[in-house]
Design a protein around this motif. Structure first.
Motif, PDB file in Angstrom:
ATOM      1  N   PRO A  56      53.606  30.379  34.398  1.00  0.00           N
ATOM      2  CA  PRO A  56      52.280  30.409  35.033  1.00  0.00           C
ATOM      3  C   PRO A  56      51.246  31.045  34.122  1.00  0.00           C
ATOM      4  O   PRO A  56      51.569  31.786  33.191  1.00  0.00           O
ATOM      5  N   THR A  57      49.968  30.747  34.400  1.00  0.00           N
ATOM      6  CA  THR A  57      48.869  31.354  33.654  1.00  0.00           C
ATOM      7  C   THR A  57      48.355  32.578  34.393  1.00  0.00           C
ATOM      8  O   THR A  57      48.442  32.665  35.622  1.00  0.00           O
ATOM      9  N   THR A  58      47.809  33.504  33.658  1.00  0.00           N
ATOM     10  CA  THR A  58      47.164  34.669  34.269  1.00  0.00           C
ATOM     11  C   THR A  58      45.648  34.531  34.292  1.00  0.00           C
ATOM     12  O   THR A  58      44.956  35.387  34.821  1.00  0.00           O
ATOM     13  N   ALA A  59      45.122  33.428  33.699  1.00  0.00           N
ATOM     14  CA  ALA A  59      43.665  33.215  33.668  1.00  0.00           C
ATOM     15  C   ALA A  59      43.171  32.773  35.036  1.00  0.00           C
ATOM     16  O   ALA A  59      43.678  31.805  35.602  1.00  0.00           O
ATOM     17  N   PRO A  60      42.152  33.439  35.601  1.00  0.00           N
ATOM     18  CA  PRO A  60      41.667  33.056  36.925  1.00  0.00           C
ATOM     19  C   PRO A  60      40.837  31.778  36.909  1.00  0.00           C
ATOM     20  O   PRO A  60      40.743  31.084  37.918  1.00  0.00           O
ATOM     21  N   GLY A  61      40.195  31.444  35.769  1.00  0.00           N
ATOM     22  CA  GLY A  61      39.327  30.271  35.692  1.00  0.00           C
ATOM     23  C   GLY A  61      37.947  30.564  36.256  1.00  0.00           C
ATOM     24  O   GLY A  61      37.666  31.671  36.746  1.00  0.00           O
ATOM     25  N   PHE A  62      37.068  29.578  36.202  1.00  0.00           N
ATOM     26  CA  PHE A  62      35.693  29.750  36.652  1.00  0.00           C
ATOM     27  C   PHE A  62      35.223  28.514  37.417  1.00  0.00           C
ATOM     28  O   PHE A  62      35.531  27.383  37.032  1.00  0.00           O
ATOM     29  N   ASP A  63      34.478  28.744  38.457  1.00  0.00           N
ATOM     30  CA  ASP A  63      33.698  27.687  39.084  1.00  0.00           C
ATOM     31  C   ASP A  63      32.253  27.832  38.624  1.00  0.00           C
ATOM     32  O   ASP A  63      31.734  28.954  38.528  1.00  0.00           O
ATOM     33  N   HIS A  64      31.604  26.698  38.353  1.00  0.00           N
ATOM     34  CA  HIS A  64      30.225  26.738  37.874  1.00  0.00           C
ATOM     35  C   HIS A  64      29.298  26.104  38.907  1.00  0.00           C
ATOM     36  O   HIS A  64      29.587  25.015  39.421  1.00  0.00           O
ATOM     37  N   PRO A  65      28.184  26.764  39.208  1.00  0.00           N
ATOM     38  CA  PRO A  65      27.234  26.151  40.140  1.00  0.00           C
ATOM     39  C   PRO A  65      26.693  24.848  39.563  1.00  0.00           C
ATOM     40  O   PRO A  65      26.523  24.711  38.346  1.00  0.00           O
ATOM     41  N   GLY A  66      26.448  23.895  40.413  1.00  0.00           N
ATOM     42  CA  GLY A  66      25.922  22.612  39.960  1.00  0.00           C
ATOM     43  C   GLY A  66      26.991  21.602  39.618  1.00  0.00           C
ATOM     44  O   GLY A  66      26.671  20.489  39.197  1.00  0.00           O
TER      45      GLY A  66
END
Length: 564
Positions: free
Chosen positions: A12-22
């Motif tokens: 598994p990854t430990t990176a949470p990731g990102f959501d971007h507006p738009g």
């Protein structure tokens, strides 16, 4: 219990990731009315924008002015604010200054060619619905005739409407500027090369050096002169100076004087105004006036034209400041009515694949910014914006917001544009457009959601000829694919690596957006006012009603122009 729900086979990854507006691929858009394109709803953003607009109107005492500046055949990368300018030998300081003080739209879309784009700006429809599928040439029948237009809507809201420059949306009586909402219009009805190419012994010696053929062109049934059209005469426009190889050089300077004169008249007026200024430059054939010949570092006729257009734009903006109307004027700078015309050098430049006449990004991505002093926060956005959005956006600012726009049109008329007023005006506004359809000639060709573009109809640029004039209009079309052509426009703006098979989770919702719009085309069938000869009509055009419309159009107007 699952231990590796997101990562790789190694763990598994430990990176949470990102959501971007738009970015909206995971969200649903909503139709304001049955005959309107769906929008992404932003209630807080809408409220903030309405507050700013109301405060301005209370301060000024009248509705905002609208100024549209539309250039011809320039590429996404020609102005300095998109990386060109000085780097290409044609500095654009006036454009750059306002672009950097306004909202610079990096994913703003025209149509693949001139007349369709101009009609899209005026109707809020893409070419499949307004029916002008390609440029009108040499007096062909058809045009805006009967369409509800932006200036007509603004007149009903108390605006003074002025048009200057290139028209190219039909020369028949019903399509003349004064019959589709303009109080006054000064310009020409066609396109630059229509007046010049057959006169020039270098470009068309087979005509210019043949007295009989030259005479045929002089007698052709199109208006050879600059015209002045007013609401006082609905039957015709008054012809002015003949557009020959001398006067073509002076048109943009003359049109500048007309726009400046109009703005002088509007000083201290209690009425708001709408000024549509469509330049001659930089469509071929470019013949710079002596003042600008060689003024660009590149010293080409195209780059000299870019320098002249920058001056023209700067002087109109200065005049708005001088008459005290800059604070109350929304400025829409549309750097190209399509991509660069790559068949006739020297021409514009784009970092994307394709040129004018194609639905590749280079054919439809336009250099665009929106400026409104004190109202629009300086920023860049890659939110989707279509030229069809101009009508509903301006209509909102003028007093016809959102779903109320549907009341201004017959229920059988489909509005492809979405209201982007809050995108422009709210401080951190996001686009109201989740998806953007691509059209090419008579085809619904593809669709974009976020950075993903799914395409099934496009242009093969060197499929027919490998020598001579090569560009958008001289290629061949593919009208079907294996079904999995998907591009990521962030990682591959050149559209030469399909990721459809590997990225099916993203392809499927984009395909669904395309299917949704296909259903709209079935419910609100395309029109064919000015079109192409083809042996391959798209499936949604096989409906009996549309077949009958096509038959009637061919019988009434045909395609091309008659023999002398």
């Amino acid at each position: 219990m699952a231990q590796n729900i997101r990562g790789a086979a190694t763990g598994p990854t430990t990176a949470p990731g990102f959501d971007h507006p738009g970015q909206y691929i995971h969200l649903k858009d909503v139709k304001p009315a049955d005959n309107m394109y769906p929008v992404m709803e932003h209630p807080d953003q809408d409220s903030a924008a309405r507050g700013k607009l109301a405060a301005l109107q209370q301060k000024i005492g009248k509705k905002p002015n609208i100024f549209i500046f539309l250039m011809d055949d320039t590429g996404w990368m020609d102005p300095g604010f998109n990386g060109g300018g000085v780097a290409f030998g044609n500095a654009t300081p006036n454009m750059d200054k306002l672009a950097n003080e306004g909202l610079l739209l990096t994913s703003s879309y025209s149509t693949p060619s001139c007349s369709p784009t101009r009609a899209t700006i005026h109707t809020g429809q893409n070419p499949l619905h307004h029916g002008i599928l390609r440029p009108t040439m040499y007096g062909e029948s058809g045009g805006l005739d009967g369409a509800i237009t932006l200036p007509a809507l603004l007149k009903k809201q108390g605006y003074v409407t002025m048009g200057v420059g290139k028209w190219h949306m039909g020369e028949n009586q019903g399509s003349l500027p004064q019959n589709v909402g303009y109080d006054d219009y000064v310009g020409f009805l066609g396109v630059s090369d229509m007046y010049t190419e057959w006169r020039d012994i270098y470009f068309n010696p087979e005509v210019a050096l043949s007295p009989s053929r030259f005479k045929m062109m002089e007698k052709e049934d199109f208006e050879h002169s600059e015209v002045h059209c007013t609401a006082a005469d609905k039957t015709k426009c008054e012809p002015g100076k003949l557009i020959d190889l001398d006067y073509i050089k002076d048109l943009d300077q003359h049109w500048l004087s007309v726009s400046l004169g109009f703005l002088d008249k509007m000083k201290d007026s209690k009425k708001p105004f709408y000024l549509y200024h469509a330049t001659r430059g930089c469509h071929f054939d470019n013949y710079p006036p002596d003042k600008y010949a060689g003024k660009s570092m590149a010293r080409t006729v195209f780059s000299d034209c870019m320098v002249e257009m920058d001056d023209v734009f700067g002087k109109i903006v200065d005049k708005l400041q001088e008459i005290g109307e800059l604070d109350n004027t929304l400025i829409l700078f549309l750097g190209g009515d399509n991509g660069p015309e790559c068949e006739v050098p020297p021409h514009g430049r784009t970092p994307f694949r394709g040129c004018k006449g194609s639905d590749w990004e280079g054919g439809v991505r336009s250099s665009t910014f929106v400026y409104w002093k004190g109202m629009i926060k300086p920023r860049r956005s890659d939110g989707l914006f279509d030229f069809a959005d101009i009508l509903p956006t301006v209509a909102d600012i003028a007093g016809i917001p959102g779903a109320k726009l549907a009341d201004e049109f017959p229920k059988t008329t489909y509005i492809d544009g979405v209201d982007q007023a809050s995108f422009l005006v709210a401080d951190e506004g996001l686009s109201a457009r989740r998806s953007r359809p691509y059209t090419l000639n008579q085809y619904f060709a593809g669709i974009r959601v976020d950075e993903f573009k799914y395409i099934w109809t496009g242009e093969i640029q060197n499929a027919i000829v490998q020598k001579g004039d090569i560009g958008g209009f001289s290629g061949s079309l593919f009208t079907d694919t294996g079904g999995a052509i998907l591009f990521n426009l962030y990682t591959n703006p050149q559209e030469d690596v399909s990721i459809g098979i590997r990225h099916i989770p993203m392809m499927m919702p984009v395909m669904q957006a395309g299917a949704d719009y296909m259903q709209e085309l079935v419910k609100y069938p395309p029109q064919f006012k000015i079109g192409f000869l083809s042996n391959n009509p798209p499936v949604y055009n096989m409906l009996p009603k549309v077949q009958q419309l096509l038959k009637e159009n061919m019988e009434k107007r045909g395609v091309g122009r008659g023999n002398p």
